[in-house]
Design a protein around this motif. Sequence first.
Motif, PDB file in Angstrom:
ATOM      1  N   PHE A  94       0.805  -1.222   0.000  1.00 52.15           N
ATOM      2  CA  PHE A  94       0.000   0.000   0.000  1.00 52.15           C
ATOM      3  C   PHE A  94       0.839   1.274   0.000  1.00 52.15           C
ATOM      4  CE2 PHE A  94      -2.406  -3.308   2.336  1.00 52.15           C
ATOM      5  CZ  PHE A  94      -3.438  -3.474   1.432  1.00 52.15           C
ATOM      6  N   GLY A  95       2.160   1.154   0.091  1.00 54.93           N
ATOM      7  CA  GLY A  95       3.007   2.342   0.112  1.00 54.93           C
ATOM      8  C   GLY A  95       3.030   3.056  -1.227  1.00 54.93           C
ATOM      9  N   ASN A  96       3.198   4.369  -1.189  1.00 54.83           N
ATOM     10  CA  ASN A  96       3.220   5.205  -2.387  1.00 54.83           C
ATOM     11  C   ASN A  96       4.669   5.444  -2.805  1.00 54.83           C
ATOM     12  OD1 ASN A  96       3.130   7.361  -4.257  1.00 54.83           O
ATOM     13  ND2 ASN A  96       1.171   8.049  -3.418  1.00 54.83           N
ATOM     14  N   ALA A  97       5.035   4.905  -3.955  1.00 57.14           N
ATOM     15  CA  ALA A  97       6.419   5.030  -4.425  1.00 57.14           C
ATOM     16  C   ALA A  97       6.779   6.486  -4.722  1.00 57.14           C
ATOM     17  CB  ALA A  97       6.632   4.174  -5.665  1.00 57.14           C
ATOM     18  N   ASP A  98       5.820   7.270  -5.200  1.00 58.36           N
ATOM     19  CA  ASP A  98       6.084   8.669  -5.522  1.00 58.36           C
ATOM     20  C   ASP A  98       6.456   9.478  -4.285  1.00 58.36           C
ATOM     21  OD1 ASP A  98       5.560   8.238  -8.203  1.00 58.36           O
ATOM     22  OD2 ASP A  98       3.407   8.607  -7.964  1.00 58.36           O
ATOM     23  N   ARG A  99       5.974   9.042  -3.142  1.00 54.83           N
ATOM     24  CA  ARG A  99       6.265   9.749  -1.893  1.00 54.83           C
ATOM     25  C   ARG A  99       7.390   9.069  -1.098  1.00 54.83           C
ATOM     26  NH1 ARG A  99       0.142  11.068   0.410  1.00 54.83           N
ATOM     27  NH2 ARG A  99      -0.533  12.350  -1.373  1.00 54.83           N
ATOM     28  N   GLY A 100       8.028   8.091  -1.695  1.00 56.09           N
ATOM     29  CA  GLY A 100       9.118   7.400  -1.016  1.00 56.09           C
ATOM     30  C   GLY A 100       8.654   6.556   0.156  1.00 56.09           C
ATOM     31  N   ARG A 101       7.444   5.975   0.047  1.00 54.96           N
ATOM     32  CA  ARG A 101       6.881   5.193   1.148  1.00 54.96           C
ATOM     33  C   ARG A 101       6.714   3.722   0.769  1.00 54.96           C
ATOM     34  NH1 ARG A 101       7.420   7.541   5.729  1.00 54.96           N
ATOM     35  NH2 ARG A 101       5.545   6.597   6.624  1.00 54.96           N
ATOM     36  N   LYS A 102       7.378   3.313  -0.286  1.00 55.02           N
ATOM     37  CA  LYS A 102       7.276   1.919  -0.739  1.00 55.02           C
ATOM     38  C   LYS A 102       8.630   1.254  -0.575  1.00 55.02           C
ATOM     39  CE  LYS A 102       5.309  -0.738  -4.571  1.00 55.02           C
ATOM     40  NZ  LYS A 102       4.059  -1.007  -3.877  1.00 55.02           N
ATOM     41  N   ILE A 103       8.619  -0.052  -0.232  1.00 58.31           N
ATOM     42  CA  ILE A 103       9.880  -0.753  -0.001  1.00 58.31           C
ATOM     43  C   ILE A 103       9.735  -2.220  -0.389  1.00 58.31           C
ATOM     44  CG2 ILE A 103       9.412  -1.435   2.402  1.00 58.31           C
ATOM     45  CD1 ILE A 103      12.356  -0.583   3.017  1.00 58.31           C
ATOM     46  N   PHE A 104      10.827  -2.814  -0.851  1.00 53.68           N
ATOM     47  CA  PHE A 104      10.896  -4.243  -1.139  1.00 53.68           C
ATOM     48  C   PHE A 104      11.669  -4.944  -0.031  1.00 53.68           C
ATOM     49  CE2 PHE A 104      10.818  -3.277  -5.980  1.00 53.68           C
ATOM     50  CZ  PHE A 104       9.452  -3.055  -5.908  1.00 53.68           C
ATOM     51  N   MET A 105      11.448  -6.250   0.123  1.00 54.95           N
ATOM     52  CA  MET A 105      12.169  -6.988   1.160  1.00 54.95           C
ATOM     53  C   MET A 105      13.574  -7.386   0.726  1.00 54.95           C
ATOM     54  SD  MET A 105      10.744 -10.904   1.344  1.00 54.95           S
ATOM     55  CE  MET A 105       9.057 -10.509   1.731  1.00 54.95           C
ATOM     56  N   GLY A 106      13.803  -7.504  -0.582  1.00 55.38           N
ATOM     57  CA  GLY A 106      15.112  -7.909  -1.067  1.00 55.38           C
ATOM     58  C   GLY A 106      15.445  -9.341  -0.688  1.00 55.38           C
ATOM     59  N   ASP A 107      16.629  -9.776  -1.072  1.00 54.75           N
ATOM     60  CA  ASP A 107      17.065 -11.139  -0.745  1.00 54.75           C
ATOM     61  C   ASP A 107      17.222 -11.342   0.757  1.00 54.75           C
ATOM     62  OD1 ASP A 107      17.109 -11.747  -3.389  1.00 54.75           O
ATOM     63  OD2 ASP A 107      19.131 -12.570  -3.385  1.00 54.75           O
ATOM     64  N   THR A 108      17.574 -10.275   1.473  1.00 52.25           N
ATOM     65  CA  THR A 108      17.725 -10.399   2.928  1.00 52.25           C
ATOM     66  C   THR A 108      16.448 -10.901   3.566  1.00 52.25           C
ATOM     67  OG1 THR A 108      19.168  -8.468   2.806  1.00 52.25           O
ATOM     68  CG2 THR A 108      18.522  -9.215   4.997  1.00 52.25           C
ATOM     69  N   GLY A 109      15.326 -10.335   3.157  1.00 56.36           N
ATOM     70  CA  GLY A 109      14.046 -10.735   3.728  1.00 56.36           C
ATOM     71  C   GLY A 109      13.563 -12.077   3.249  1.00 56.36           C
ATOM     72  N   SER A 110      13.651 -12.322   1.935  1.00 53.77           N
ATOM     73  CA  SER A 110      13.120 -13.574   1.395  1.00 53.77           C
ATOM     74  C   SER A 110      13.930 -14.779   1.881  1.00 53.77           C
ATOM     75  CB  SER A 110      13.102 -13.533  -0.134  1.00 53.77           C
ATOM     76  OG  SER A 110      14.397 -13.322  -0.660  1.00 53.77           O
ATOM     77  N   LEU A 111      15.259 -14.628   1.987  1.00 48.13           N
ATOM     78  CA  LEU A 111      16.075 -15.729   2.502  1.00 48.13           C
ATOM     79  C   LEU A 111      15.767 -15.997   3.974  1.00 48.13           C
ATOM     80  CD1 LEU A 111      19.559 -14.930   0.877  1.00 48.13           C
ATOM     81  CD2 LEU A 111      17.918 -16.692   0.176  1.00 48.13           C
ATOM     82  N   THR A 112      15.551 -14.928   4.743  1.00 44.67           N
ATOM     83  CA  THR A 112      15.209 -15.096   6.157  1.00 44.67           C
ATOM     84  C   THR A 112      13.888 -15.843   6.316  1.00 44.67           C
ATOM     85  OG1 THR A 112      16.380 -13.067   6.799  1.00 44.67           O
ATOM     86  CG2 THR A 112      14.682 -13.871   8.303  1.00 44.67           C
ATOM     87  N   LEU A 113      12.866 -15.411   5.590  1.00 38.58           N
ATOM     88  CA  LEU A 113      11.552 -16.054   5.703  1.00 38.58           C
ATOM     89  C   LEU A 113      11.596 -17.492   5.195  1.00 38.58           C
ATOM     90  CD1 LEU A 113       9.141 -13.178   4.578  1.00 38.58           C
ATOM     91  CD2 LEU A 113       9.733 -13.894   6.896  1.00 38.58           C
ATOM     92  N   GLY A 114      12.262 -17.711   4.070  1.00 33.25           N
ATOM     93  CA  GLY A 114      12.344 -19.059   3.523  1.00 33.25           C
ATOM     94  C   GLY A 114      13.047 -20.020   4.451  1.00 33.25           C
ATOM     95  N   TYR A 115      14.111 -19.551   5.085  1.00 32.51           N
ATOM     96  CA  TYR A 115      14.872 -20.406   5.992  1.00 32.51           C
ATOM     97  C   TYR A 115      14.060 -20.747   7.240  1.00 32.51           C
ATOM     98  CZ  TYR A 115      18.975 -22.109   8.570  1.00 32.51           C
ATOM     99  OH  TYR A 115      19.881 -22.886   9.268  1.00 32.51           O
ATOM    100  N   ILE A 116      13.366 -19.764   7.808  1.00 33.96           N
ATOM    101  CA  ILE A 116      12.542 -20.020   8.993  1.00 33.96           C
ATOM    102  C   ILE A 116      11.389 -20.960   8.650  1.00 33.96           C
ATOM    103  CG2 ILE A 116      10.960 -18.956  10.663  1.00 33.96           C
ATOM    104  CD1 ILE A 116      12.814 -16.519  10.658  1.00 33.96           C
ATOM    105  N   LEU A 117      10.778 -20.770   7.499  1.00 33.66           N
ATOM    106  CA  LEU A 117       9.695 -21.673   7.084  1.00 33.66           C
ATOM    107  C   LEU A 117      10.216 -23.096   6.889  1.00 33.66           C
ATOM    108  CD1 LEU A 117       7.743 -19.370   4.616  1.00 33.66           C
ATOM    109  CD2 LEU A 117       6.821 -20.415   6.694  1.00 33.66           C
ATOM    110  N   SER A 118      11.408 -23.235   6.317  1.00 34.45           N
ATOM    111  CA  SER A 118      11.969 -24.576   6.139  1.00 34.45           C
ATOM    112  C   SER A 118      12.246 -25.218   7.497  1.00 34.45           C
ATOM    113  CB  SER A 118      13.248 -24.511   5.302  1.00 34.45           C
ATOM    114  OG  SER A 118      14.295 -23.850   5.989  1.00 34.45           O
TER     115      SER A 118
END
Length: 370
Positions: free
Chosen positions: A220-244
Amino acid sequence: MENLYIIITAFIVAVLLGRIIIPNILIISLRKRLFDEPDARKIHKRPIPRLGGVTFFPVIVFTMCTFTAVRILGGQPLMEILNVKTIYELLFLISGLTLLYIVGIADDLVGVRYRKKFLVQILSAAAFPVSGLYINSFYGLFGIHEVIPSVGIPLTILLVVFITNAINLIDGIDGLASGLSMVALVIFGVIFVHYQYWVYALLAFACVGVIIPFFSYNVFGNADRGRKIFMGDTGSLTLGYILSFFVIKYCMYDPYSVILQSSDSSPVLVAFSVLMVPCLDVVRVVLRRARNGKQLFLPDKTHIHHKFLAMGFSPRRALVTIQLMSALFCAFTITAIHFMDNTLVFVIDVLVWTGLNVWFDKIINKREKR
């Protein structure tokens, strides 16, 4: 009830910490221009900060340690909270997470070759068997029950790497990886609460808590206002590892465990069902690349979310539809295992998934011919 209150409080604290930290990461990313740049393969059309996943690991570890200490200070015997086996499992989990966190940050900042990432993932995955966790039973799936360590340990390492990358690769549209992970974590959290595995339930809901503020900024963040963010590999690797970790923990047969897993139950299929969409999608994409003679680990636009976009779905509609599809697969599998043979349920899941993808391809081909 006291443990439930602690878990609820930990969940709220994780939400608040995520809500405090993510805006500051946005500011740092904007000032240092740490962006995920758009290209032909990506959906976004403007640079977006990509360090949202940096929040996950410290908040999860802080919440886990703090509220485990609160339980001890509250008078609960230490050995009821953390027996020796649990201590081994959690310490090796944190060790593996630390390695993935470091390589994830490096990849998000400067890029890391996939061979190096795989090496780190394998080392992190090996932490589970070292702690005593590995797949030791299929519970009758394909007629297999007991799995010997010489097979189960390599299989566990392969499975951990597979799930970790599945979450990483499904992270292609806003909220998809975090949304699928959040639902899976809630299911595992409820399972562990049911069996009074409070430490693991605390970990699951701490993860859910820190994902929620990220999800709001990501979707829901607005990219034009600098309020949007991605998780990147740091986030996806963390979540994937914990789920595994949760998958292996839940699937490992232990006759002395609180979780009474008998031969007619199907923890393997239950665990598979909550991650069915990202896991089957990776298998399909890899097989397709192998068939076409392409490199297996180079990114492309053949994942399930790319198919929905090619069919004319908006990213938001694609997110909701894939989440709904995942929920239906999960509901069917968890219900069907009580009435049907495990192998038959698994085969039906795979056939339905294959049929859906064939149908999606036909729709895409018709749209391209117009």
